[in-house]
Design a protein around this motif. Structure first.
Motif, PDB file in Angstrom:
ATOM      1  N   VAL A  61       0.828  -1.207   0.000  1.00 25.64           N
ATOM      2  CA  VAL A  61       0.000   0.000   0.000  1.00 25.64           C
ATOM      3  C   VAL A  61       0.864   1.258   0.000  1.00 25.64           C
ATOM      4  CG1 VAL A  61      -0.217   0.350   2.482  1.00 25.64           C
ATOM      5  CG2 VAL A  61      -2.131   0.913   0.978  1.00 25.64           C
ATOM      6  N   THR A  62       2.137   1.083   0.383  1.00 25.82           N
ATOM      7  CA  THR A  62       3.046   2.231   0.390  1.00 25.82           C
ATOM      8  C   THR A  62       3.643   2.501  -0.979  1.00 25.82           C
ATOM      9  OG1 THR A  62       4.917   0.803   0.987  1.00 25.82           O
ATOM     10  CG2 THR A  62       3.636   1.748   2.790  1.00 25.82           C
ATOM     11  N   MET A  63       3.342   1.622  -1.951  1.00 26.52           N
ATOM     12  CA  MET A  63       3.862   1.786  -3.314  1.00 26.52           C
ATOM     13  C   MET A  63       3.102   2.922  -3.980  1.00 26.52           C
ATOM     14  SD  MET A  63       6.129  -0.024  -5.152  1.00 26.52           S
ATOM     15  CE  MET A  63       6.684  -0.028  -6.862  1.00 26.52           C
ATOM     16  N   ARG A  64       3.776   3.989  -4.258  1.00 26.09           N
ATOM     17  CA  ARG A  64       3.099   5.177  -4.785  1.00 26.09           C
ATOM     18  C   ARG A  64       2.742   5.046  -6.260  1.00 26.09           C
ATOM     19  NH1 ARG A  64       2.778   9.418  -1.576  1.00 26.09           N
ATOM     20  NH2 ARG A  64       3.970   9.437   0.357  1.00 26.09           N
ATOM     21  N   SER A  65       3.531   4.349  -7.038  1.00 22.39           N
ATOM     22  CA  SER A  65       3.242   4.225  -8.467  1.00 22.39           C
ATOM     23  C   SER A  65       3.877   2.964  -9.007  1.00 22.39           C
ATOM     24  CB  SER A  65       3.752   5.443  -9.243  1.00 22.39           C
ATOM     25  OG  SER A  65       5.169   5.537  -9.152  1.00 22.39           O
ATOM     26  N   CYS A  66       3.314   2.518 -10.141  1.00 19.30           N
ATOM     27  CA  CYS A  66       3.842   1.339 -10.816  1.00 19.30           C
ATOM     28  C   CYS A  66       4.331   1.757 -12.198  1.00 19.30           C
ATOM     29  CB  CYS A  66       2.753   0.266 -10.946  1.00 19.30           C
ATOM     30  SG  CYS A  66       2.350  -0.548  -9.396  1.00 19.30           S
ATOM     31  N   PRO A  67       5.216   0.966 -12.782  1.00 19.10           N
ATOM     32  CA  PRO A  67       5.704   1.298 -14.128  1.00 19.10           C
ATOM     33  C   PRO A  67       4.560   1.335 -15.149  1.00 19.10           C
ATOM     34  CG  PRO A  67       7.072  -0.383 -13.108  1.00 19.10           C
ATOM     35  CD  PRO A  67       5.883  -0.236 -12.223  1.00 19.10           C
ATOM     36  N   VAL A  71      -0.242  -2.047 -12.891  1.00 15.81           N
ATOM     37  CA  VAL A  71      -1.071  -1.419 -11.850  1.00 15.81           C
ATOM     38  C   VAL A  71      -0.776  -2.108 -10.523  1.00 15.81           C
ATOM     39  CG1 VAL A  71      -2.916  -0.717 -13.428  1.00 15.81           C
ATOM     40  CG2 VAL A  71      -2.978  -2.991 -12.365  1.00 15.81           C
ATOM     41  N   LEU A  72      -1.139  -1.457  -9.446  1.00 14.53           N
ATOM     42  CA  LEU A  72      -0.965  -2.006  -8.106  1.00 14.53           C
ATOM     43  C   LEU A  72      -1.851  -3.241  -7.980  1.00 14.53           C
ATOM     44  CD1 LEU A  72       0.720  -1.125  -5.632  1.00 14.53           C
ATOM     45  CD2 LEU A  72      -1.350  -0.069  -4.724  1.00 14.53           C
ATOM     46  N   LEU A  73      -1.291  -4.295  -7.377  1.00 14.54           N
ATOM     47  CA  LEU A  73      -2.054  -5.536  -7.266  1.00 14.54           C
ATOM     48  C   LEU A  73      -3.262  -5.329  -6.356  1.00 14.54           C
ATOM     49  CD1 LEU A  73      -1.155  -6.522  -4.219  1.00 14.54           C
ATOM     50  CD2 LEU A  73       0.731  -7.586  -5.427  1.00 14.54           C
ATOM     51  N   PRO A  74      -4.256  -6.189  -6.460  1.00 14.52           N
ATOM     52  CA  PRO A  74      -5.435  -6.046  -5.605  1.00 14.52           C
ATOM     53  C   PRO A  74      -5.074  -6.233  -4.128  1.00 14.52           C
ATOM     54  CG  PRO A  74      -5.880  -7.508  -7.477  1.00 14.52           C
ATOM     55  CD  PRO A  74      -4.401  -7.263  -7.457  1.00 14.52           C
ATOM     56  N   SER A  75      -5.781  -5.531  -3.270  1.00 11.16           N
ATOM     57  CA  SER A  75      -5.559  -5.569  -1.809  1.00 11.16           C
ATOM     58  C   SER A  75      -4.085  -5.393  -1.476  1.00 11.16           C
ATOM     59  CB  SER A  75      -6.082  -6.892  -1.228  1.00 11.16           C
ATOM     60  OG  SER A  75      -7.439  -7.080  -1.537  1.00 11.16           O
ATOM     61  N   PRO A  76      -3.478  -4.299  -1.824  1.00 11.84           N
ATOM     62  CA  PRO A  76      -2.038  -4.125  -1.598  1.00 11.84           C
ATOM     63  C   PRO A  76      -1.670  -4.062  -0.122  1.00 11.84           C
ATOM     64  CG  PRO A  76      -3.036  -2.082  -2.323  1.00 11.84           C
ATOM     65  CD  PRO A  76      -4.090  -3.111  -2.456  1.00 11.84           C
ATOM     66  N   ALA A  77      -2.598  -3.698   0.712  1.00 10.35           N
ATOM     67  CA  ALA A  77      -2.276  -3.609   2.144  1.00 10.35           C
ATOM     68  C   ALA A  77      -2.007  -4.980   2.752  1.00 10.35           C
ATOM     69  CB  ALA A  77      -3.412  -2.900   2.884  1.00 10.35           C
ATOM     70  N   LEU A  78      -2.502  -6.018   2.071  1.00  6.14           N
ATOM     71  CA  LEU A  78      -2.289  -7.362   2.596  1.00  6.14           C
ATOM     72  C   LEU A  78      -1.002  -7.992   2.106  1.00  6.14           C
ATOM     73  CD1 LEU A  78      -5.920  -8.744   2.208  1.00  6.14           C
ATOM     74  CD2 LEU A  78      -4.856  -7.694   4.211  1.00  6.14           C
ATOM     75  N   LYS A  79      -0.325  -7.317   1.207  1.00  4.67           N
ATOM     76  CA  LYS A  79       0.917  -7.847   0.648  1.00  4.67           C
ATOM     77  C   LYS A  79       2.090  -7.153   1.326  1.00  4.67           C
ATOM     78  CE  LYS A  79       3.813  -9.731  -2.338  1.00  4.67           C
ATOM     79  NZ  LYS A  79       4.150 -11.160  -2.296  1.00  4.67           N
ATOM     80  N   LEU A  80       2.862  -7.909   2.152  1.00  9.38           N
ATOM     81  CA  LEU A  80       4.004  -7.357   2.862  1.00  9.38           C
ATOM     82  C   LEU A  80       5.261  -7.530   2.007  1.00  9.38           C
ATOM     83  CD1 LEU A  80       3.307  -8.722   6.451  1.00  9.38           C
ATOM     84  CD2 LEU A  80       2.763  -6.467   5.500  1.00  9.38           C
ATOM     85  N   CYS A  81       6.025  -6.478   1.985  1.00 10.14           N
ATOM     86  CA  CYS A  81       7.244  -6.512   1.183  1.00 10.14           C
ATOM     87  C   CYS A  81       8.370  -7.191   1.957  1.00 10.14           C
ATOM     88  CB  CYS A  81       7.649  -5.094   0.800  1.00 10.14           C
ATOM     89  SG  CYS A  81       6.366  -4.243  -0.161  1.00 10.14           S
ATOM     90  N   ARG A  82       9.339  -7.722   1.226  1.00  7.57           N
ATOM     91  CA  ARG A  82      10.409  -8.476   1.864  1.00  7.57           C
ATOM     92  C   ARG A  82      11.462  -7.568   2.490  1.00  7.57           C
ATOM     93  NH1 ARG A  82       9.451 -11.220  -2.911  1.00  7.57           N
ATOM     94  NH2 ARG A  82      11.175 -10.115  -3.949  1.00  7.57           N
ATOM     95  N   GLY A  83      11.719  -6.437   1.953  1.00  6.84           N
ATOM     96  CA  GLY A  83      12.755  -5.561   2.477  1.00  6.84           C
ATOM     97  C   GLY A  83      12.162  -4.313   3.091  1.00  6.84           C
ATOM     98  N   SER A  84      13.048  -3.349   3.276  1.00  3.31           N
ATOM     99  CA  SER A  84      12.590  -2.093   3.868  1.00  3.31           C
ATOM    100  C   SER A  84      11.815  -1.256   2.871  1.00  3.31           C
ATOM    101  CB  SER A  84      13.803  -1.299   4.387  1.00  3.31           C
ATOM    102  OG  SER A  84      14.698  -1.030   3.304  1.00  3.31           O
TER     103      SER A  84
END
Length: 358
Positions: A61-67, A71-84
């Motif tokens: 959900v912190t991803m501000r934009s995509c190439p 587009v941002l995947l559905p339910s982005p808040a539920l997808k945790l990123c691996r790094g910082s």
């Protein structure tokens, strides 16, 4: 005995609150309130942070934009990123294109965009405003070709493409051939099927012309005369006829000549100059028997110079009479009649004609 109530563990309570807040963040993202969702995510990850380091775990959900074209995947808040920090590989998926929707999906009055397979949508689900474009109506056509009229109700007639074609918005104008009658003293114009009207119903002013009068006839044949008051005679067709405007001239055979005159020769072939023949045109002085030659056995009438004939050529009955015969003749000196039926050449027979000496 006094009862003791157990209190929940502080870390367990904090964990449950974090899960609840993640759910609310996902809901908020779906209603497109991204800034507020980001705020919730930060709070949630702060709650789930390691107690020793307090460093939050990030979600997409912190991803501000995509190439481009992703587009941002559905339910982005539920997808945790691996790094910082989140990456496009983790949080972005291929953007859908408009060809994933059927052609009939567009609302009434709109049509699918051209080349839908190359039209990428901004979200995970394509919206009508991205894949459909408004179709113009015939109201956008400013004019129709010659001999055509605008379609009825042009504002509710939709075109099949972005540019309305004349065959969609224009109809052939009616011709004067559709007019079945004209007002009094007016006639349908010539070649009505080639004259197009300016409206859907032809008006009399467009298709009917004043009926001609006999003033349009400049001359009649030699055997005819233009009728009197030709301006008052309205013709039945666009071209006046001989019978309508011209009357046959009389012939001398209808003439009665004055005394001592007779009709000239062949009066049935002599056409008069006006509706009434004159004696000057048709009559000649009556001939006399003065020059008439009688035939065999006939002798001239008495005073042939004063005998007027009734026609242009005298007849034998008018000028001649039978000659006398020798019958009843008294021959002198014992002579005898040669032929008793013999006709004499004079009005009286002589012994010399009837009683030959030998």
């Amino acid at each position: 005995m006094a009862k003791f109530h157990s209190h929940p563990d502080r870390s367990s309570l904090k964990k449950n609150m974090g899960i609840l807040l993640v759910f609310f963040a996902a809901v908020i993202y779906l209603v497109q309130d991204l800034p507020f969702a980001v705020l919730f995510s930060v709070f949630v990850h702060g709650a789930k942070a390691d107690d020793r380091t307090r460093r939050p775990a990030r979600s997409c959900v912190t991803m501000r934009s995509c190439p481009e074209r992703t587009v941002l995947l559905p339910s982005p808040a539920l997808k945790l990123c691996r790094g910082s920090g989140c990456t496009a590989e983790e949080c972005c998926v291929a953007a859908p294109t408009c060809d994933t929707r059927p052609d009939t999906w567009c609302p009434f009055g709109s049509r699918p965009v051209d080349n839908p397979a190359a039209t990428y949508c901004a979200g995970n689900v394509c919206m009508p405003k991205e894949c459909c474009e408004l179709v113009p109506t015939c109201a956008s056509m400013t004019s129709c070709p010659k001999n055509y009229l605008p379609h009825r109700n042009p504002s509710s007639t939709y075109c099949s493409s972005l540019a309305c074609a004349p065959e969609e918005c224009c109809v052939p104008a009616p011709t004067c051939a559709t007019v079945t009658s004209c007002p009094t003293n007016k006639l349908l114009r010539r070649n009505p099927s080639t004259h197009y009207c300016s409206d859907r119903v032809c008006a009399p002013e467009e298709c009917c012309v004043a009926a001609p009068t006999c003033t349009t006839v400049t001359s009649c044949p030699k055997s005819h005369l233009l009728r009197s008051n030709p301006w008052s005679i309205t013709c039945r067709g666009l071209d006046c006829t001989l019978e309508e405007c011209c009357v046959p001239l009389p012939k001398c055979e209808t003439m009665t000549c004055p005394a001592k005159t007779v009709l000239q020769l062949n009066p049935s072939s002599k056409i008069c100059r006006a509706l009434d023949c004159t004696s000057e045109e048709c009559c000649i002085p009556a001939p006399t028997c003065a020059n008439y030659v009688c035939g065999l056995g006939m002798i001239p009438m008495n005073e042939p110079v004063s005998l007027l004939c009734t026609t242009a050529i005298c007849s034998i009955h008018e000028c001649c009479t039978e000659a006398y015969s020798c019958r009843g003749m008294l021959c002198p000196n014992g002579r005898r009649i040669l032929v008793s039926s013999m006709r004499c050449t004079q009005r009286s027979c002589t012994p010399e004609e009837c009683c030959p000496t030998s």
